[in-house]
Design a protein around this motif. Sequence first.
Motif, mmCIF file in Angstrom:
data_model
loop_
_atom_site.group_PDB
_atom_site.id
_atom_site.type_symbol
_atom_site.label_atom_id
_atom_site.label_comp_id
_atom_site.label_asym_id
_atom_site.label_seq_id
_atom_site.Cartn_x
_atom_site.Cartn_y
_atom_site.Cartn_z
ATOM 1 N N GLU A 114 0.820 -1.170 0.012
ATOM 2 C CA GLU A 114 0.083 -0.073 -0.028
ATOM 3 C C GLU A 114 0.790 1.225 0.034
ATOM 4 O OE1 GLU A 114 -3.621 0.280 0.087
ATOM 5 O OE2 GLU A 114 -3.049 -1.855 -0.858
ATOM 6 N N ALA A 115 1.877 1.286 0.761
ATOM 7 C CA ALA A 115 2.936 2.438 0.692
ATOM 8 C C ALA A 115 3.384 2.659 -0.548
ATOM 9 C CB ALA A 115 3.891 2.267 1.996
ATOM 10 N N GLU A 116 3.876 1.631 -1.362
ATOM 11 C CA GLU A 116 4.606 1.842 -2.483
ATOM 12 C C GLU A 116 3.443 2.346 -3.635
ATOM 13 O OE1 GLU A 116 8.164 -1.219 -3.450
ATOM 14 O OE2 GLU A 116 6.103 -2.296 -3.225
ATOM 15 N N LYS A 128 8.540 8.859 0.509
ATOM 16 C CA LYS A 128 9.432 8.936 -0.438
ATOM 17 C C LYS A 128 10.022 7.621 -0.730
ATOM 18 C CE LYS A 128 10.840 13.713 0.362
ATOM 19 N NZ LYS A 128 11.728 14.664 0.698
ATOM 20 N N PRO A 129 10.813 7.375 -1.787
ATOM 21 C CA PRO A 129 11.656 6.178 -2.066
ATOM 22 C C PRO A 129 12.538 5.855 -0.988
ATOM 23 C CG PRO A 129 11.115 7.292 -4.075
ATOM 24 C CD PRO A 129 10.744 8.205 -3.000
ATOM 25 N N SER A 130 13.212 6.906 -0.707
ATOM 26 C CA SER A 130 14.252 6.866 0.575
ATOM 27 C C SER A 130 13.801 6.235 1.628
ATOM 28 C CB SER A 130 15.051 7.999 0.503
ATOM 29 O OG SER A 130 14.259 9.150 0.868
ATOM 30 N N THR A 131 12.537 7.025 1.969
ATOM 31 C CA THR A 131 11.846 6.533 3.261
ATOM 32 C C THR A 131 11.116 5.025 3.383
ATOM 33 O OG1 THR A 131 11.292 8.742 3.589
ATOM 34 C CG2 THR A 131 9.944 6.986 4.962
ATOM 35 N N LEU A 132 10.949 4.712 2.120
ATOM 36 C CA LEU A 132 10.369 3.255 1.945
ATOM 37 C C LEU A 132 11.516 2.237 1.902
ATOM 38 C CD1 LEU A 132 7.778 3.784 -0.910
ATOM 39 C CD2 LEU A 132 7.159 3.144 1.427
ATOM 40 N N SER A 294 11.972 18.309 -0.474
ATOM 41 C CA SER A 294 12.733 18.244 0.790
ATOM 42 C C SER A 294 12.325 17.526 1.652
ATOM 43 C CB SER A 294 12.856 19.716 1.385
ATOM 44 O OG SER A 294 11.509 20.164 1.729
ATOM 45 N N LYS A 295 12.619 17.420 2.850
ATOM 46 C CA LYS A 295 12.037 16.335 3.712
ATOM 47 C C LYS A 295 10.614 16.732 3.889
ATOM 48 C CE LYS A 295 12.997 14.567 8.667
ATOM 49 N NZ LYS A 295 13.820 14.842 9.741
ATOM 50 N N THR A 296 10.330 17.979 3.827
ATOM 51 C CA THR A 296 8.848 18.373 4.091
ATOM 52 C C THR A 296 8.202 18.725 2.734
ATOM 53 O OG1 THR A 296 9.262 20.440 4.734
ATOM 54 C CG2 THR A 296 9.252 18.891 6.484
#
Length: 430
Positions: A114-116, A128-132, A294-296
Amino acid sequence: MPRRNIERLTKRSVDQLKPIAGRDYSVWDADLTGFGVRVKPSGVKSFQIKYRTANGEQRKTTLGKYGALTVEKARKLALVELGKVAAGADPVGEAREYRNGMTITELCDRYFTEAEAERILHRNRPKKPSTLAVDKGRIERHIKPLLGKKRIADLKRMDIERFMYDVRDGKTAVDVKTGPRRRSIVRGGAQVGAKSVHLLSAMYKFAMRSGWVEDNPCLNIDKPAEGKRTRFLSEAEYKAIGLALVRARELELSPTLMNAAVALMLTGCRRGEILNLKWVEIDPQSRCIRLQDSKTGPQLRPCGKAAFDHLSSLPHEMDANFVFPSELCDGPIKEIRKFLAWLMKESGVSGVTPHVFRHSYATVAFELGYSELIIAGLLGHKLSSVTSRYAHRVDYVLADAADRVSETILQRLNSSETLVSEDSASREAA
């Protein structure tokens, strides 16, 4: 208490419902059979539906709390669920059956899918892909090995606490080869354990929304406080790094990495914001960098004259996209840590990461007498009304502050001659 337990549910009628000490009670809608609201002694009101299955069993299930749901939204949800019942389904029984058999591993897989698909939000936007990628690592390295076989309905608070301390104590530590010249080293630690619990809590919230569980066992877990980063560069350390940059140029090390390191110091931006910086994001007219991400999310960041001068001195081909392009592929440079490690060894400065440059930028601003509000604006924190509203132009107070901070850092690094590119030096000589 209402005079009767059937009446037309509206915002006004629900607001007028008062709690009764010692017991719950329900009021059912006069217009939609099976749709109601339950009032607890605490005053919490929750919408619910009730129905009978094909074999006559009565079922009840909660749709959500009043406040999070309006009466009309709850009514629409009830129509959907009761419509399934009319078609022969048993939503409560199906959810219960699925819940009773679902394991943590299955929940992890469903959540990640679901997140992807960008159907799970983080800070009101898809992850974001980096967070995933970080989530995937915590799931595969910590959550699944320790909890994967357990059923989601069986997990208790004590299980979560034990999991957190097991990760802290290195029970999931591993050092494995993942490819040619690549290894995966997992050490665990207190913060990794706490953040893994935070991720597991997000998955339980997803499970609750899906009707698979009624409670989140990860709530109210006492986690270790996250250590505050207090490392910042002194004037002497800035000068030592400046001299090390001169040495890097003499050794003909990567100019792209050198320029990116200087940009980190002069702007106070995060590592990813600088490494992925695009030429179209630089706006000298408005004295800012217009970060597309950015991060936000998209953000406007004040940028000082010394930083702009440094960026404008860099080689810029007409069709170039990224300010710091990779020498190996078409995209931007991916990593700067190895170069920074060399730079710190050469300068004799220890304990420095890209975030230390950002913290040092804020410290210089503080030393110059700027308030917390101004410093927050310089760093792009939410506290600043300018950056949070994405103004078309940076407030002149922030712009002047960015000028002073970047110029002070440049002076501490020794001199502008240390840092500008050879092309820029040639133009000045001409």
